[in-house]
Design a protein around this motif. Structure first.
Motif, PDB file in Angstrom:
ATOM      1  N   TYR A   1       0.832  -1.199   0.000  1.00  0.00           N
ATOM      2  CA  TYR A   1       0.000   0.000   0.000  1.00  0.00           C
ATOM      3  C   TYR A   1       0.873   1.257   0.000  1.00  0.00           C
ATOM      4  N   GLY A   2       0.592   2.145  -0.937  1.00  0.00           N
ATOM      5  CA  GLY A   2       1.279   3.429  -0.974  1.00  0.00           C
ATOM      6  C   GLY A   2       2.638   3.414  -1.639  1.00  0.00           C
ATOM      7  N   CYS A   3       3.101   2.269  -2.070  1.00  0.00           N
ATOM      8  CA  CYS A   3       4.375   2.165  -2.777  1.00  0.00           C
ATOM      9  C   CYS A   3       4.079   2.120  -4.277  1.00  0.00           C
ATOM     10  N   HIS A   4       4.945   2.655  -5.078  1.00  0.00           N
ATOM     11  CA  HIS A   4       4.774   2.640  -6.540  1.00  0.00           C
ATOM     12  C   HIS A   4       3.490   3.359  -6.963  1.00  0.00           C
ATOM     13  N   LEU A   5       3.280   4.556  -6.434  1.00  0.00           N
ATOM     14  CA  LEU A   5       2.107   5.340  -6.815  1.00  0.00           C
ATOM     15  C   LEU A   5       2.226   5.770  -8.273  1.00  0.00           C
ATOM     16  N   HIS A   6       1.094   5.886  -8.957  1.00  0.00           N
ATOM     17  CA  HIS A   6       1.107   6.368 -10.337  1.00  0.00           C
ATOM     18  C   HIS A   6       1.800   7.729 -10.388  1.00  0.00           C
ATOM     19  N   GLY A   7       2.765   7.849 -11.284  1.00  0.00           N
ATOM     20  CA  GLY A   7       3.507   9.092 -11.447  1.00  0.00           C
ATOM     21  C   GLY A   7       4.756   9.197 -10.598  1.00  0.00           C
ATOM     22  N   SER A   8       4.962   8.258  -9.669  1.00  0.00           N
ATOM     23  CA  SER A   8       6.125   8.340  -8.781  1.00  0.00           C
ATOM     24  C   SER A   8       7.387   7.839  -9.482  1.00  0.00           C
TER      25      SER A   8
ATOM     26  N   MET B   1      -4.462   8.907   0.038  1.00  0.00           N
ATOM     27  CA  MET B   1      -4.173   7.781   0.937  1.00  0.00           C
ATOM     28  C   MET B   1      -4.694   8.055   2.339  1.00  0.00           C
ATOM     29  N   GLY B   2      -5.293   7.049   2.919  1.00  0.00           N
ATOM     30  CA  GLY B   2      -5.813   7.168   4.281  1.00  0.00           C
ATOM     31  C   GLY B   2      -4.814   6.747   5.348  1.00  0.00           C
ATOM     32  N   GLN B   3      -3.707   6.118   4.912  1.00  0.00           N
ATOM     33  CA  GLN B   3      -2.673   5.663   5.837  1.00  0.00           C
ATOM     34  C   GLN B   3      -1.307   5.897   5.200  1.00  0.00           C
ATOM     35  N   ALA B   4      -0.285   5.803   6.013  1.00  0.00           N
ATOM     36  CA  ALA B   4       1.083   5.931   5.516  1.00  0.00           C
ATOM     37  C   ALA B   4       1.424   4.730   4.633  1.00  0.00           C
ATOM     38  N   PRO B   5       2.376   4.896   3.721  1.00  0.00           N
ATOM     39  CA  PRO B   5       2.806   3.738   2.923  1.00  0.00           C
ATOM     40  C   PRO B   5       3.262   2.596   3.821  1.00  0.00           C
ATOM     41  N   TYR B   6       3.072   1.381   3.337  1.00  0.00           N
ATOM     42  CA  TYR B   6       3.440   0.185   4.090  1.00  0.00           C
ATOM     43  C   TYR B   6       4.667  -0.448   3.451  1.00  0.00           C
TER      44      TYR B   6
END
Length: 164
Positions: free
Chosen positions: A10-17, A48-53
């Motif tokens: 979750y939260g890793c490899h976001l679109h555009g990152s 995102m509702g939480q920090a990246p995991y």
């Protein structure tokens, strides 16, 4: 059927990152990853509702054990797996749809992590969906196993086929 299954935390490899990602229009063999787009990455992060995991060593080992357990329970043959800090690759032979395999891998891993009590049970761990590639020929399977085991950088938590 044999598949290369890939899913990210979750939260890793976001679109555009800068880490790179694919979307529905960029998820074909040979197609390029999405272009770096800081505005798109920032917008995705804002939703995102939480920090990246991310997975530390104990979590990586736990996820790998869960994948092995899922394969044993379902009667699937795990050919290779590599659990990284931000994503998971697995090559598996299964009499099930690849989406079912990926869903089960995520579910088994989440249950095992929940039992360890390292994160809250409401912790988002996995991005929605992932990549489910069909491997049609033995050379494709061999290439995928090589990719998963030897082409991911420093080995982390790895399942390799046993030499006979």
């Amino acid at each position: 059927m044999t598949y290369l299954i890939t899913f990210v935390c979750y939260g890793c490899h976001l679109h555009g990152s800068e880490e790179g990602s694919v979307d529905r229009r960029h998820n074909r063999v040979g197609s390029p990853a999405l272009d770096i787009n800081p505005a798109r990455a920032n917008a995705a992060e804002g939703l995102m509702g939480q920090a990246p995991y991310t997975l530390d060593q104990i979590r990586r080992d736990t996820v790998l054990a869960a994948i092995v357990e899922a394969c044993g329970h379902r009667g699937w043959m795990l050919l290779a797996a590599h659990v990284r800090s931000s994503h998971v690759h697995a090559v598996v032979d299964a009499e099930a749809a690849p989406e079912r395999v990926m869903i089960d891998f995520k579910a088994y891993a989440s249950r095992k992590l929940n039992r360890m009590g390292l994160d809250g049970s409401d912790r988002k761990r996995w991005a929605r969906h992932g990549s489910t590639r069909w491997l049609w020929e033995p050379r494709h399977i061999s290439a995928a196993v090589q990719y998963v085991i030897a082409e991911q950088g420093t080995k982390m938590s790895v399942f390799e086929p046993k030499e006979e």
